[in-house]
Design a protein around this motif. Structure first.
Motif, short mmCIF file in Angstrom:
data_model
loop_
_atom_site.label_atom_id
_atom_site.label_comp_id
_atom_site.label_asym_id
_atom_site.label_seq_id
_atom_site.Cartn_x
_atom_site.Cartn_y
_atom_site.Cartn_z
N LYS A 263 39.60 -11.39 -6.16
CA LYS A 263 38.68 -10.89 -6.97
C LYS A 263 37.87 -9.89 -6.35
O LYS A 263 37.20 -8.76 -6.89
N PHE A 264 37.49 -10.07 -5.04
CA PHE A 264 36.80 -9.02 -4.36
C PHE A 264 37.50 -7.68 -4.27
O PHE A 264 36.84 -6.62 -4.60
N LYS A 265 38.76 -7.59 -4.02
CA LYS A 265 39.62 -6.52 -3.90
C LYS A 265 39.43 -5.74 -5.29
O LYS A 265 39.19 -4.41 -5.57
N LYS A 266 39.68 -6.62 -6.63
CA LYS A 266 39.46 -6.01 -7.78
C LYS A 266 38.13 -5.20 -7.92
O LYS A 266 38.17 -4.34 -8.60
N ILE A 267 37.11 -6.13 -7.51
CA ILE A 267 35.71 -5.56 -7.71
C ILE A 267 35.54 -4.22 -7.02
O ILE A 267 34.86 -3.41 -7.36
N GLU A 268 36.10 -4.07 -5.73
CA GLU A 268 36.05 -2.88 -4.98
C GLU A 268 36.79 -1.64 -5.67
O GLU A 268 36.29 -0.73 -5.79
N ALA A 269 37.85 -2.18 -6.27
CA ALA A 269 38.79 -1.16 -7.03
C ALA A 269 38.02 -0.62 -8.00
O ALA A 269 38.34 0.59 -8.51
N VAL A 270 36.99 -1.14 -8.75
CA VAL A 270 36.58 -0.61 -9.81
C VAL A 270 34.96 0.11 -9.45
O VAL A 270 34.28 0.43 -10.30
N GLY A 271 34.90 0.01 -8.14
CA GLY A 271 33.40 0.82 -7.81
C GLY A 271 32.19 -0.24 -7.44
O GLY A 271 31.32 0.27 -7.68
N LYS B 146 29.02 -17.04 0.65
CA LYS B 146 30.16 -16.75 -0.13
C LYS B 146 29.72 -15.21 -0.75
O LYS B 146 28.71 -15.10 -1.13
N LYS B 147 30.79 -14.35 -0.87
CA LYS B 147 30.89 -13.09 -1.62
C LYS B 147 30.57 -13.46 -3.34
O LYS B 147 31.34 -14.38 -3.67
N ALA B 148 29.67 -12.74 -3.67
CA ALA B 148 29.32 -12.96 -5.31
C ALA B 148 28.82 -11.74 -5.80
O ALA B 148 28.15 -10.89 -5.19
N VAL B 149 29.01 -11.49 -7.12
CA VAL B 149 27.91 -10.52 -7.94
C VAL B 149 27.23 -11.56 -8.76
O VAL B 149 27.44 -12.56 -9.43
N GLN B 150 25.82 -10.82 -9.32
CA GLN B 150 24.92 -11.48 -9.95
C GLN B 150 25.14 -10.66 -11.27
O GLN B 150 24.84 -9.67 -11.26
N VAL B 151 25.25 -11.32 -12.41
CA VAL B 151 25.16 -10.85 -13.67
C VAL B 151 23.82 -11.46 -14.50
O VAL B 151 23.80 -12.63 -14.64
N GLY B 152 22.92 -10.44 -14.80
CA GLY B 152 21.71 -10.76 -15.29
C GLY B 152 21.78 -10.99 -16.64
O GLY B 152 22.77 -10.51 -17.36
N MET B 153 21.00 -11.72 -17.35
CA MET B 153 20.93 -12.25 -18.70
C MET B 153 19.24 -12.60 -19.01
O MET B 153 18.49 -12.71 -18.22
N THR B 154 19.31 -12.56 -20.32
CA THR B 154 17.95 -12.83 -20.83
C THR B 154 17.64 -14.43 -21.26
O THR B 154 18.70 -15.09 -21.10
N LYS B 155 16.56 -14.90 -21.55
CA LYS B 155 16.41 -16.29 -21.68
C LYS B 155 16.98 -16.70 -22.81
O LYS B 155 17.60 -17.73 -23.18
N LYS B 156 17.17 -15.74 -23.88
CA LYS B 156 18.12 -16.27 -25.17
C LYS B 156 19.55 -16.27 -24.83
O LYS B 156 20.19 -17.22 -25.35
N ASP B 157 20.04 -15.55 -23.80
CA ASP B 157 21.35 -15.56 -23.51
C ASP B 157 21.51 -16.77 -22.70
O ASP B 157 22.62 -17.77 -22.72
N GLN B 158 20.42 -17.27 -21.84
CA GLN B 158 20.41 -18.44 -21.05
C GLN B 158 20.54 -19.87 -21.92
O GLN B 158 21.32 -20.57 -21.92
N LYS B 159 19.79 -19.82 -23.25
CA LYS B 159 19.73 -20.92 -23.98
C LYS B 159 21.17 -21.06 -24.87
O LYS B 159 21.47 -21.92 -24.92
N LYS B 160 21.86 -19.98 -25.10
CA LYS B 160 23.13 -19.91 -25.61
C LYS B 160 24.12 -20.49 -24.75
O LYS B 160 24.85 -21.30 -25.33
#
Length: 110
Positions: A14-22, A33-47
């Motif tokens: 997955k890391f190589k794929k993330i690198e490949a898309v820039g 561990k290597k990770a990416v964080q995707v941000g979300m709103t309170k509304k998204d969190q409730k869903k």
């Protein structure tokens, strides 16, 4: 700045794929561990809380989705080549009818 986050942990593939898309510059180290964080709103969190029973958030307001949701989100990130994907991803991750019977609301009792 987002209110809540989804941590997407990356294995080597997955890391190589993330690198490949820039997006290599977005990779962080979380709990060693290597990770990416995707941000979300309170509304998204409730869903997400409704959609994934037992989902928990840590002190940093971050969670990790179950494997199926994590794979879906990873694929969306790779397709869109961005971490700003929650407006689209929530439609794929959250099913408001999950757990309801066919004769639930809106059927007129038929």
């Amino acid at each position: 700045m987002s209110d809540f986050y989804i941590n997407v942990f990356l294995d080597d593939e997955k890391f190589k794929k993330i690198e490949a898309v820039g997006l290599a510059d977005q990779v962080q180290e979380i709990d060693g561990k290597k990770a990416v964080q995707v941000g979300m709103t309170k509304k998204d969190q409730k869903k997400l809380m409704k959609g994934f029973e037992g989902l928990t958030f840590d002190a940093n307001n971050a969670c990790v989705l179950p494997e199926e949701g994590n794979n879906t989100l990873t694929n969306i990130i790779l397709d869109m080549k961005s971490l700003e994907v929650m407006k689209f991803a929530i439609t794929k991750l959250y099913n408001p009818l999950a757990g309801r019977s066919i004769s639930g609301r809106g059927t007129g009792g038929r």
